[in-house]
Each structure stands twice: as structure tokens, then as C-alpha cells.
Design an enzyme around this catalytic site. Structure first.
Site, PDB file in Angstrom:
ATOM      1  N   PHE A   1       0.811  -1.224   0.000  1.00  0.00           N
ATOM      2  CA  PHE A   1       0.000   0.000   0.000  1.00  0.00           C
ATOM      3  C   PHE A   1       0.836   1.262   0.000  1.00  0.00           C
ATOM      4  CE2 PHE A   1       0.859  -0.190   4.572  1.00  0.00           C
ATOM      5  CZ  PHE A   1       1.051   1.146   4.859  1.00  0.00           C
TER       6      PHE A   1
ATOM      7  N   LYS B   1      -1.412  -7.302  -9.301  1.00  0.00           N
ATOM      8  CA  LYS B   1      -2.362  -7.420  -8.186  1.00  0.00           C
ATOM      9  C   LYS B   1      -1.933  -6.361  -7.171  1.00  0.00           C
ATOM     10  CE  LYS B   1      -3.050  -8.552  -4.475  1.00  0.00           C
ATOM     11  NZ  LYS B   1      -3.343  -7.503  -3.444  1.00  0.00           N
TER      12      LYS B   1
ATOM     13  N   GLU C   1      -5.023  -3.910  -1.940  1.00  0.00           N
ATOM     14  CA  GLU C   1      -6.465  -3.622  -1.883  1.00  0.00           C
ATOM     15  C   GLU C   1      -6.758  -2.356  -1.082  1.00  0.00           C
ATOM     16  OE1 GLU C   1      -4.685  -5.848  -0.432  1.00  0.00           O
ATOM     17  OE2 GLU C   1      -5.636  -6.850   1.289  1.00  0.00           O
ATOM     18  N   ARG C   2      -5.706  -1.815  -0.408  1.00  0.00           N
ATOM     19  CA  ARG C   2      -5.961  -0.610   0.372  1.00  0.00           C
ATOM     20  C   ARG C   2      -5.773   0.662  -0.461  1.00  0.00           C
ATOM     21  NH1 ARG C   2      -2.938  -2.185   5.927  1.00  0.00           N
ATOM     22  NH2 ARG C   2      -1.549  -3.313   4.524  1.00  0.00           N
TER      23      ARG C   2
ATOM     24  N   SER D   1       5.163  -7.002   3.377  1.00  0.00           N
ATOM     25  CA  SER D   1       5.683  -7.271   4.717  1.00  0.00           C
ATOM     26  C   SER D   1       6.434  -8.604   4.759  1.00  0.00           C
ATOM     27  CB  SER D   1       4.523  -7.296   5.714  1.00  0.00           C
ATOM     28  OG  SER D   1       3.622  -8.317   5.353  1.00  0.00           O
TER      29      SER D   1
ATOM     30  N   CYS E   1       9.686   1.623   3.614  1.00  0.00           N
ATOM     31  CA  CYS E   1      10.662   0.570   3.910  1.00  0.00           C
ATOM     32  C   CYS E   1      12.069   1.137   4.050  1.00  0.00           C
ATOM     33  CB  CYS E   1      10.628  -0.515   2.850  1.00  0.00           C
ATOM     34  SG  CYS E   1      11.276   0.057   1.294  1.00  0.00           S
TER      35      CYS E   1
ATOM     36  N   GLU F   1       9.857  -4.244  12.897  1.00  0.00           N
ATOM     37  CA  GLU F   1       9.388  -3.143  12.052  1.00  0.00           C
ATOM     38  C   GLU F   1       8.064  -2.624  12.622  1.00  0.00           C
ATOM     39  OE1 GLU F   1       7.867  -3.987   8.015  1.00  0.00           O
ATOM     40  OE2 GLU F   1       9.152  -2.345   7.360  1.00  0.00           O
TER      41      GLU F   1
HETATM   42  P1  NAD Z   1       1.407  -6.604   3.073  1.00  0.00           P
HETATM   43  O1  NAD Z   1       2.373  -7.716   3.194  1.00  0.00           O
HETATM   44  O2  NAD Z   1       0.290  -6.512   4.044  1.00  0.00           O
HETATM   45  O3  NAD Z   1       0.719  -6.612   1.616  1.00  0.00           O
HETATM   46  C1  NAD Z   1       1.475  -6.742   0.445  1.00  0.00           C
HETATM   47  C2  NAD Z   1       0.654  -7.478  -0.595  1.00  0.00           C
HETATM   48  O4  NAD Z   1       0.367  -8.790  -0.132  1.00  0.00           O
HETATM   49  C3  NAD Z   1      -0.684  -6.806  -0.882  1.00  0.00           C
HETATM   50  O5  NAD Z   1      -0.924  -6.837  -2.265  1.00  0.00           O
HETATM   51  C4  NAD Z   1      -1.682  -7.653  -0.095  1.00  0.00           C
HETATM   52  O6  NAD Z   1      -2.930  -7.738  -0.762  1.00  0.00           O
HETATM   53  C5  NAD Z   1      -1.035  -9.012  -0.047  1.00  0.00           C
HETATM   54  N1  NAD Z   1      -1.295  -9.714   1.219  1.00  0.00           N
HETATM   55  C6  NAD Z   1      -1.496  -9.170   2.437  1.00  0.00           C
HETATM   56  N2  NAD Z   1      -1.653 -10.138   3.366  1.00  0.00           N
HETATM   57  C7  NAD Z   1      -1.556 -11.303   2.718  1.00  0.00           C
HETATM   58  C8  NAD Z   1      -1.615 -12.661   3.140  1.00  0.00           C
HETATM   59  N3  NAD Z   1      -1.828 -12.998   4.403  1.00  0.00           N
HETATM   60  N4  NAD Z   1      -1.448 -13.627   2.203  1.00  0.00           N
HETATM   61  C9  NAD Z   1      -1.225 -13.315   0.922  1.00  0.00           C
HETATM   62  N5  NAD Z   1      -1.157 -12.036   0.469  1.00  0.00           N
HETATM   63  C10 NAD Z   1      -1.316 -11.049   1.359  1.00  0.00           C
HETATM   64  O7  NAD Z   1       2.272  -5.253   3.059  1.00  0.00           O
HETATM   65  P2  NAD Z   1       1.739  -3.760   3.142  1.00  0.00           P
HETATM   66  O8  NAD Z   1       1.254  -3.508   4.527  1.00  0.00           O
HETATM   67  O9  NAD Z   1       0.860  -3.454   1.998  1.00  0.00           O
HETATM   68  O10 NAD Z   1       3.092  -2.953   2.898  1.00  0.00           O
HETATM   69  C11 NAD Z   1       3.976  -2.617   3.951  1.00  0.00           C
HETATM   70  C12 NAD Z   1       5.133  -3.579   4.053  1.00  0.00           C
HETATM   71  O11 NAD Z   1       5.820  -3.618   2.811  1.00  0.00           O
HETATM   72  C13 NAD Z   1       6.168  -3.169   5.079  1.00  0.00           C
HETATM   73  O12 NAD Z   1       6.592  -4.309   5.771  1.00  0.00           O
HETATM   74  C14 NAD Z   1       7.297  -2.593   4.243  1.00  0.00           C
HETATM   75  O13 NAD Z   1       8.569  -2.658   4.815  1.00  0.00           O
HETATM   76  C15 NAD Z   1       7.213  -3.450   3.022  1.00  0.00           C
HETATM   77  N6  NAD Z   1       7.818  -2.784   1.896  1.00  0.00           N
HETATM   78  C16 NAD Z   1       9.066  -3.197   1.525  1.00  0.00           C
HETATM   79  C17 NAD Z   1       9.703  -2.568   0.486  1.00  0.00           C
HETATM   80  C18 NAD Z   1      11.080  -3.006   0.086  1.00  0.00           C
HETATM   81  O14 NAD Z   1      11.548  -2.522  -0.922  1.00  0.00           O
HETATM   82  N7  NAD Z   1      11.734  -3.887   0.824  1.00  0.00           N
HETATM   83  C19 NAD Z   1       9.081  -1.520  -0.197  1.00  0.00           C
HETATM   84  C20 NAD Z   1       7.807  -1.126   0.208  1.00  0.00           C
HETATM   85  C21 NAD Z   1       7.174  -1.779   1.257  1.00  0.00           C
END
Ligand code: NAD
Length: 480
Positions: A150, A174, A177-178, A227, A282, A380
Site C-alpha cells: 500500500f 495485483k 487492496e488498500r 511485509s 521501507c 518493524e
Molecule cells: P502486506 O504484506 O500486508 O501486503 C502486500 C501485498 O500482499 C498486498 O498486495 C496484499 O494484498 C497481499 N497480502 C497481504 N496479506 C496477505 C496474506 N496474508 N497472504 C497473501 N497475500 C497477502 O504489506 P503492506 O502492509 O501493503 O506494505 C507494507 C510492508 O511492505 C512493510 O513491511 C514494508 O517494509 C514493506 N515494503 C518493503 C519494500 C522493500 O523494498 N523492501 C518496499 C515497500 C514496502
């Protein structure tokens, strides 16, 4: 902003088959701004079918023509820059300035993709045997899926799709969704730029859609950013299904401040890193390692600045720290703050939040007296919380930072070139800043985490990403 969204599959905007949907909120005001359909297996299967059908013609399209198509997308993105930034600010909550910066970085990734054919050339060698020549070709992997978080609704999809496409793959996005509206706008711009049907597809959804992607045999590669727990799951499950996968994960970034650092610009850089985008980044610095002597002076200056931070809605030009993405995230951050106190950290400063706005705000918090073993120093938080750990020397600071299971980014603040060199060499992190609080590489360089910040061996941008989106073929030729 439209109220309901559709999927973009095979060049058509289609209603989701699933009746399930999720509300989308404006984090600055707490207003509901629409809903997103939660697709699953049927939608993913339809998108993969469309992507597979489009693949043979697209992979045979000359790379220069593919690059021209990406160039047309770039022009449209450029023309829609301000509109995209406003959309990102509205659905993500980051300030308009931050949103503009993130859209700019996204467009830079498209520029890199449009220039990528020069990097698609392979090597060759004559007479590897008598009368035998060898030539190396970079070919597309096939159908690639991109799963995005997101916090960068435009930039991260633009890291992935244009580069994958220019390499000759077809793509299924994909998005989170937020923040689905930014992705839908990208889909519309791709459609207007004349990409052939099925080359770029968009499926909205959450966990179910992700599970359908990682298990689908028609997807050859998965690019993920999100994440750590989800990255691990996506990585292991995709790899077990025989897919190529790159999963960027969470972070805990350390900012080392030496006693000789210039105080004012250092404080501004640290505050920008830790509290910019409300810490939902991140690359956010979330632990300061203050090398003695000088920690008292640094903490006092940081505390004063934290108390003065303007927390507010994304569209107010005076806002320095926007809201968090959802009320659950505010609650999670509040729990971390409680935990920090319970573990013995000292609250050095707490900022203020706007009252009565309905938005999802959490005040900026500065902790002093944090010890490396505390959970707030290790996990984190993804919110506006900064912890200060005091260290006796640069060597100790590096040692503490290197104990982290993450290794995304790190920075040092100093006037001493030798110390900066020792730090940049000794630190176990992929992106390192010297007097730079957010060491985000330009799209031409690798965006690359180390250790638990990435699952996979390549970077998300630059040449390494191009390697991810291509596979190599070596042709050995002899003519009788
Ligand atoms: P998230 O893991 O909740 O969601 C990421 C994606 O996975 C979304 O498209 C979501 O729909 C999907 N998803 C969520 N829960 C899921 C599950 N249980 N099973 C399968 N798919 C699922 O992450 P977020 O909250 O959207 O983003 C923040 C996180 O992303 C932070 O941890 C941040 O550090 C990380 N991030 C990392 C980088 C990097 O370059 N390392 C860059 C941006 C964000």
C-alpha cells in the site's frame, strides 16, 4: 474518483465475478471513498489466460517497438503526473509533496524500462571450438505477476510492469487492496497508450488473489513487495510451485550519528527519514545509534523537532506528517509504544495530532534509552516511532545495526570521511546513505535489501531487475 472498480483483463474492463468487496478509505479524513472487489481464483485464471494468449505475439514484437510502447506509457504518465500524485495522496495519506516525489520516482523507472533494450543485448564469442560460435540471448520468462504493497501505490507497480513488459513478458498486476485507485489509473493509461490487449492485466484483491497467483501453473515469475511474513510465504510457495520469485520484505533501518555530525541538517535528515510518510516507508530510519559523546545534544534537538512536527491531512501544504493507512495500524503503533514503555524505554517527545478530523492519525514518538534487545529496536513498527540507542563507538554502532535480522538501508551522519568509509564498508545493508537519511537509489541502480529484507538474490530495479525478468539462452552453432 470512481466508486467501484473493475478488473482489466485481455484489454477489457470486467466486473469481478466475486461478490466480495472491501471499503477503501481516505486516511486523512476517515471518509469512505469507494470499494474494491476482492478477486480470487476465477479472476486470476482469466487474467493469466489473457496474458498467455498475448504472450507469443508480444515476445516476438521487436524490443525497440516494445520500448516505444513503454515510451508512450511514459508520456501518458507524465501528462497525468499531478493527477496521479493527488490520487496517491488521497488514498494513501502521504503528503502531496511526498506523493509527487513517489510518482516522479515511478516515472523514472519507466524511463529506465524504455531505455532497457540497450541492456538486453547478450555477448557472443567466435571459435569457441574450431568453426563453432557461441551467442547469448536474453529472452522473456513468460507471464509475470506483480503483487504490490500500500505504501507506494504508483511507484512500485511502475518498478515492475514496464520493465517486465519491455523484456517481452506479459504481466498481471495485483495491487494492494488498500490503495486500488492508483493502480486502476495506471491500467487506464496503459490502455490509452495502446498496449495490445492482454499484455498488461489488472486484478484487484487481497490474500485470496495472492494465493491464486502463487499456485497458478500459468504464471512463470512472481515479483512481490510487502511485509516480511507475507514475503516469506509468497517466496516459499511460489518457489515450491517452480516459479522464479523475488520478494522484497520489511525493514529496520539504522541511522548512525557520530559526535562530529553537523547538528541541524542531521536532525532534519533524521526527522525526514523517520517521520516522513508517517514512517510507512521501507527506507524509514527507525533506530538512531547516537555515538557518545553528543547523544544528549542530539536527543534534545530531535525532541524539540518532534514536538513541533505538523501532523495533518495529506492535502494541507503545512503538513509534515500525514495519517497512517488504517485505524488498525494506529492501534498497532500505539501497542508498540506501550510495549516500548513497558520494556523501559524513556519517552523523550510526543507530537500532537489534529483533533476531530476523523482521520487515522498517530502522534510522532521519540524514545531514548532504548537497548538493542528491546523489541521496539528489532521489529518493524511501520509508523512514526523513532528509537535512540546510545553507543560508545562507531564499531559498537555497526555491531548493533548488523545484529538486526533486516538489512534494507542504513545511514551515517558525520564529517569524517574515514569513518564514513568504515561504515559503508562494514554495514550489512543493501542501501547506504552518507549524510543522506533516505538512501533510495535511482531506478537505474539496484533497489536492494540484504538479509531478511529480501527473499531472492536480485534487486527490484536496475540491471538486476532486468535479469529477473529475462532468462538467458546460449546458442552454440556449427555449420558443416
Ligand atoms: P502486506 O504484506 O500486508 O501486503 C502486500 C501485498 O500482499 C498486498 O498486495 C496484499 O494484498 C497481499 N497480502 C497481504 N496479506 C496477505 C496474506 N496474508 N497472504 C497473501 N497475500 C497477502 O504489506 P503492506 O502492509 O501493503 O506494505 C507494507 C510492508 O511492505 C512493510 O513491511 C514494508 O517494509 C514493506 N515494503 C518493503 C519494500 C522493500 O523494498 N523492501 C518496499 C515497500 C514496502
Amino acid at each position: 474518483m470512481a466508486a467501484a472498480l473493475r478488473n482489466f483483463i485481455g484489454g477489457q474492463w470486467r466486473d469481478a465475478q466475486s461478490a466480495r468487496a472491501l471499503d477503501v478509505w481516505d486516511p486523512s479524513t476517515g471518509e469512505r471513498i469507494g470499494e474494491v472487489p476482492l478477486g480470487g481464483s476465477p479472476e486470476v485464471a482469466a487474467a493469466v489466460r489473457a496474458a498467455r494468449e498475448a504472450l507469443p505475439a508480444w515476445r516476438e514484437t521487436p524490443p525497440l517497438d516494445r520500448a516505444r510502447a513503454i515510451g508512450r506509457l511514459r508520456e501518458r504518465l507524465e501528462a497525468a503526473r499531478e493527477e496521479l500524485a493527488r490520487l496517491v495522496a488521497r488514498e494513501n495519506g502521504k503528503t502531496l509533496e511526498e506523493a509527487r516525489g513517489s510518482v516522479r520516482r515511478g516515472i523514472e523507472a519507466v524511463e529506465f524500462a524504455a531505455s532497457a533494450p540497450v541492456l538486453l543485448t547478450g555477448g557472443s564469442l567466435r571459435n569457441v571450438g574450431r568453426g563453432v560460435d557461441a551467442a547469448e540471448f536474453r529472452e522473456p520468462v513468460g507471464v509475470v505477476a506483480g503483487i504490490t504493497p500500500f505504501n507506494f501505490p504508483v511507484m512500485i507497480p511502475l518498478w515492475m510492469a514496464p520493465l517486465a513488459l519491455v523484456c517481452g513478458n506479459t504481466f498481471v498486476l495485483k495491487p494492494s487492496e488498500r490503495v486500488p485507485f492508483s493502480a486502476e489509473r495506471i491500467g487506464r493509461l496503459a490502455e490509452e497508450s495502446g498496449l495490445p490487449p492482454g499484455v498488461l492485466n489488472l486484478v484487484h484483491g487481497g490474500r485470496e488473489a495472492v494465493e491464486a497467483i502463487v499456485d497458478h501453473p500459468g504464471i512463470d515469475a512472481v515479483a512481490f513487495v510487502g511485509s516480511a511474513p507475507v514475503a516469506r510465504e509468497v517466496y516459499t510457495r511460489s518457489a515450491a510451485a517452480g516459479k522464479r520469485v523475488l520478494a522484497l520484505a520489511g525493514a529496520k533501518n539504522h541511522l548512525v550519528v557520530l559526535p562530529d555530525a553537523e547538528l541541524r541538517p542531521t536532525v532534519e535528515a533524521i526527522v525526514g527519514s523517520a517521520f516522513g510518510q508517517a514512517g510507512e516507508r521501507c527506507l524509514a530510519g527507525s533506530v538512531v545509534l547516537a555515538v557518545e559523546p553528543g547523544a544528549d545534544r542530539l536527543v534534545a534537538a530531535l525532541a524539540e523537532r518532534v514536538r513541533s512536527l505538523r501532523v495533518g491531512p495529506s492535502d494541507d501544504p503545512a503538513t509534515e506528517v500525514g495519517p497512517l493507512i488504517r485505524p488498525e495500524q494506529c492501534r498497532r503503533v500505539a501497542e508498540w509504544v506501550e510495549r516500548g514503555r513497558a520494556e523501559g524505554a524513556r519517552t523523550a517527545a510526543v507530537g500532537t495530532v489534529p483533533t476531530g478530523s476523523g482521520g487515522f492519525y498517530h502522534p510522532p514518538v521519540l524514545f531514548d534509552g532504548v537497548r538493542p534487545e528491546m523489541t521496539i529496536a528489532q521489529e518493524e513498527i511501520f509508523g512514526p516511532v523513532l528509537s535512540v540507542i546510545r553507543a560508545a563507538s562507531l564499531a559498537e554502532a555497526i555491531e548493533v545495526a548488523n545484529r538486526s535480522r533486516f538489512g534494507n538501508a542504513a545511514a551515517i551522519f558525520t564529517r569524517d570521511g574515514r569513518a564514513a568509509r568504515e561504515f559503508s564498508h562494514g554495514i550489512a545493508a543493501g542501501m547506504v546513505g552518507v549524510n543522506v537519511g533516505v538512501p533510495a537509489p535511482l531506478a537505474h541502480f539496484p533497489f536492494v535489501g540484504w538479509k531478511g529484507s529480501v527473499f531472492g538474490s536480485l534487486a527490484a530495479t536496475g540491471r538486476e531487475a532486468l535479469e529477473f525478468y529475462t532468462r538467458t539462452k546460449v546458442v552454440t552453432t556449427r555449420w558443416f
